[in-house]
Design an enzyme around this catalytic site. Structure first.
Site, PDB file in Angstrom:
ATOM      1  N   GLY A  79       1.095  -0.655  -0.145  1.00 31.48           N
ATOM      2  CA  GLY A  79      -0.001  -0.264  -0.121  1.00 31.48           C
ATOM      3  C   GLY A  79       1.356   1.002   0.025  1.00 31.48           C
ATOM      4  O   GLY A  79       1.990   0.924  -0.409  1.00 31.48           O
ATOM      5  N   CYS A  80       0.503   2.053   0.311  1.00 25.53           N
ATOM      6  CA  CYS A  80       0.611   3.895   0.660  1.00 25.53           C
ATOM      7  C   CYS A  80       2.320   3.289   1.378  1.00 25.53           C
ATOM      8  O   CYS A  80       2.265   2.535   2.662  1.00 25.53           O
ATOM      9  CB  CYS A  80       0.643   4.489   1.350  1.00 25.53           C
ATOM     10  SG  CYS A  80       1.356   6.112   1.362  1.00 25.53           S
TER      11      CYS A  80
END
Length: 178
Positions: A13-14
């Site tokens: 993800g981020c």
């Protein structure tokens, strides 16, 4: 590079959360947020956000094997994201947010596959983590490096990252820097 220094590359993800967590780990000597796994040379954050470059947001981690094992880093990584979400993490949607381990040698490949097999036996949902050989790594823009520490009050950081870090610090307190 020292004989005991190795590299791990994880995407979950981020990259801000993964970056913030691994900076706290004893034996981790360097952490860099960046991009890998795609077709575009020297991609920018704006290009990555389109999902068209093929790159994932990743964290490149240099670690001292005499202080922490690759398997322990895998355990930490898999607690920081949901490995059952395909091309997303929560509200972050797109291939750039995929769950991925880029291995740097055969030993990392074997350990990663063994870890995923063990983890899969403990959960019902299918693990969709991509496991691929490491390719060219491109560091992200400077403002992405150590983003959480620079911006703890920013909404994404305070609402999403801070609670993950609290759990991470509780679960792995024996492995964190003082």
């Amino acid at each position: 590079m020292s004989k005991t220094i190795d590299t791990a590359t994880f995407g979950g993800g981020c990259f801000w959360c993964i970056d913030a967590a691994f900076r706290r780990v004893e034996g981790v000597t360097h952490v860099s947020s960046g991009y890998t796994g795609g077709e575009t040379d020297n991609p920018t954050y704006q290009q990555i956000c389109t999902g068209l470059t093929g790159h994932a947001e990743v964290v490149n981690i240099e670690f001292d094997r005499s202080q922490i094992s690759y398997e322990r880093l895998l355990a930490m990584f898999f607690t920081l994201h949901d490995a059952t979400q395909l091309n997303r993490q929560g509200n972050d949607i797109g291939t750039q947010y995929r769950s991925v381990v880029y291995y740097h040698n055969d030993e990392q490949h074997t350990q990663t596959m063994d870890y995923i097999t063990k983890l899969q036996s403990q959960i019902r949902e299918k693990i969709v983590t991509e496991v691929s050989p490491a390719t060219t790594y491109y560091p992200a823009e400077q403002y992405h490096q150590d983003y959480y520490e620079q911006n703890p009050e920013q909404g994404y950081c305070s609402i999403l990252i801070a609670p993950k870090l609290q759990r991470f610090e509780k679960d792995f307190k024996l492995y964190l820097k003082n």
